[in-house]
Enzyme design. Structure first.
Site, PDB file in Angstrom:
ATOM      1  N   LYS A 203       0.805  -1.225   0.000  1.00 38.26           N
ATOM      2  CA  LYS A 203       0.000   0.000   0.000  1.00 38.26           C
ATOM      3  C   LYS A 203       0.836   1.271   0.000  1.00 38.26           C
ATOM      4  CE  LYS A 203      -4.405  -1.781   1.517  1.00 38.26           C
ATOM      5  NZ  LYS A 203      -5.409  -1.882   2.579  1.00 38.26           N
ATOM      6  N   ARG A 239      -4.321  -9.830   4.499  1.00 34.22           N
ATOM      7  CA  ARG A 239      -4.660  -9.753   3.077  1.00 34.22           C
ATOM      8  C   ARG A 239      -3.410  -9.336   2.317  1.00 34.22           C
ATOM      9  NH1 ARG A 239      -6.141  -6.241  -0.887  1.00 34.22           N
ATOM     10  NH2 ARG A 239      -7.729  -6.948  -2.362  1.00 34.22           N
TER      11      ARG A 239
HETATM   12  C1  8Y4 Z   1      -0.893  -1.117  -4.403  1.00 35.93           C
HETATM   13  C2  8Y4 Z   1      -1.351  -2.338  -4.003  1.00 35.93           C
HETATM   14  C3  8Y4 Z   1      -1.618   0.014  -4.138  1.00 35.93           C
HETATM   15  C4  8Y4 Z   1      -2.547  -2.429  -3.344  1.00 35.93           C
HETATM   16  C5  8Y4 Z   1      -2.830  -0.090  -3.489  1.00 35.93           C
HETATM   17  C6  8Y4 Z   1      -3.309  -1.311  -3.102  1.00 35.93           C
HETATM   18  C7  8Y4 Z   1      -8.222  -4.051   1.765  1.00 35.93           C
HETATM   19  C8  8Y4 Z   1      -9.317  -4.738   1.219  1.00 35.93           C
HETATM   20  C9  8Y4 Z   1      -8.257  -3.673  -0.337  1.00 35.93           C
HETATM   21  C10 8Y4 Z   1      -7.980  -4.145   3.160  1.00 35.93           C
HETATM   22  C11 8Y4 Z   1      -9.918  -5.567   3.272  1.00 35.93           C
HETATM   23  C12 8Y4 Z   1      -5.211  -2.376  -2.032  1.00 35.93           C
HETATM   24  C13 8Y4 Z   1     -10.301  -4.976  -1.057  1.00 35.93           C
HETATM   25  C14 8Y4 Z   1      -6.547  -1.937  -1.612  1.00 35.93           C
HETATM   26  N1  8Y4 Z   1      -7.568  -3.399   0.771  1.00 35.93           N
HETATM   27  N2  8Y4 Z   1     -10.152  -5.487   1.953  1.00 35.93           N
HETATM   28  N3  8Y4 Z   1      -9.327  -4.479  -0.110  1.00 35.93           N
HETATM   29  N4  8Y4 Z   1      -8.866  -4.913   3.864  1.00 35.93           N
HETATM   30  N5  8Y4 Z   1     -10.727  -6.287   4.050  1.00 35.93           N
HETATM   31  N6  8Y4 Z   1      -4.528  -1.325  -2.515  1.00 35.93           N
HETATM   32  O1  8Y4 Z   1      -7.063  -3.548   3.742  1.00 35.93           O
HETATM   33  O2  8Y4 Z   1      -4.827  -3.510  -1.968  1.00 35.93           O
HETATM   34  S1  8Y4 Z   1      -7.882  -3.067  -1.924  1.00 35.93           S
END
Ligand code: 8Y4
Length: 261
Positions: A203, A239
């Site tokens: 993230k 996750r």
């Molecule tokens: C690079 C990689 C930049 C990943 C942004 C991201 C969560 C989630 C997401 C979480 C739960 C993400 C669907 C965001 N994050 N569900 N989902 N908890 N329960 N961003 O933290 O991976 S998506």
């Protein structure tokens, strides 16, 4: 929990098509790497992402869920929409991961009727604008109160208490300081009798710590450090995108700690 994205690949085709076979292959690979659960999502929650219509989202996730049944691990559906959750559960998903904590009209009732588990996540604002000016007086207290209120709302609607998981929503309407404060006190969120889910993998907050980590692919080290911290503080579910590396980090930590503690 391995993250399986079923959104169009904007790099290879300009964002018009997605390939269910590729998503299935990716999910099977994550299961082979040791994922206990696969999280299938057909709508991006990134700031600036385009909303997806119900039929389009169902058309993306259902074939992938069907293909992932061969992995033999539980499947969660990452969606804000009760109609999508319903189709996903019919296809074989058993957990509804909702970054809006079942706040859409009809979601609480649908979750109860489907009899699925639920992941209730905290988010301030909405994905499009949530990172513009996140603000809290007491981020830990506010996130905690919100999650416990949503858990009770779900249970009151008829969701099984033992099917409710909670998640502080790292990066969802939070500055670096907010994310760090939540991570620092994660043990408090883990102490309410609901399994704690934590998503830190790759993230943006990791980029705020390491300015060189401009791309998500540059953030494995930070992801593993935060995942280990989360597990030590009591997170039950991580996750992640990098299942093998996360398993290796957890196994190494456990081996050093040794048995009997
Ligand atoms: C690079 C990689 C930049 C990943 C942004 C991201 C969560 C989630 C997401 C979480 C739960 C993400 C669907 C965001 N994050 N569900 N989902 N908890 N329960 N961003 O933290 O991976 S998506």
């Amino acid at each position: 929990m391995g993250a399986v994205n079923v959104t169009p690949d904007s790099f290879s085709d300009g964002g018009r098509f997605f390939d269910p076979a590729r998503a299935v292959a990716h999910g099977l690979e994550l299961a082979a790497q040791g994922a206990d659960l696969l999280d299938v999502g057909g709508e991006s929650t990134r700031p600036g992402a385009e909303p997806v219509a119900v039929a389009e989202e169902i058309g993306r996730v259902v074939p992938v869920i069907e293909g992932l049944k061969a992995a033999g691990v539980p499947i969660s559906i990452d969606t804000l929409k009760p109609e999508v959750a319903r189709a996903a559960v019919a296809a074989g998903a058993t957990i509804w991961n909702d970054v809006t904590s079942l706040s859409a009209p009809g979601s609480l009732e649908t979750a109860a009727e489907l009899g699925c588990g639920v992941v209730l996540m905290h988010m301030q604002g909405e994905p499009r604008t949530m990172q513009q000016a996140p603000r809290y007086d007491d981020v830990l207290g506010e996130v905690e109160a919100y999650l416990l209120a949503r858990a009770e709302a779900a249970i009151s609607a008829g969701v099984r208490r033992d099917g409710v998981w909670i998640d502080p929503g790292i990066g969802f309407g939070k500055t670096l300081a907010h994310n760090l404060a939540l991570l620092r006190s994660l043990d408090r969120l883990a102490g309410h009798g609901f399994p704690l889910v934590l998503g830190v993998s790759r993230k943006s907050f990791l980029k705020a710590i390491d300015a060189e980590a401009a791309e998500a692919s540059d953030r494995l080290g930070g992801s593993l450090a935060a995942a280990l911290w989360g597990a030590r503080q009591g997170a039950a579910v991580l996750r992640v995108h990098d299942v093998r590396e996360t398993r290796q980090a957890l196994a190494t930590w456990a081996a050093i700690e040794g048995e009997g503690r």
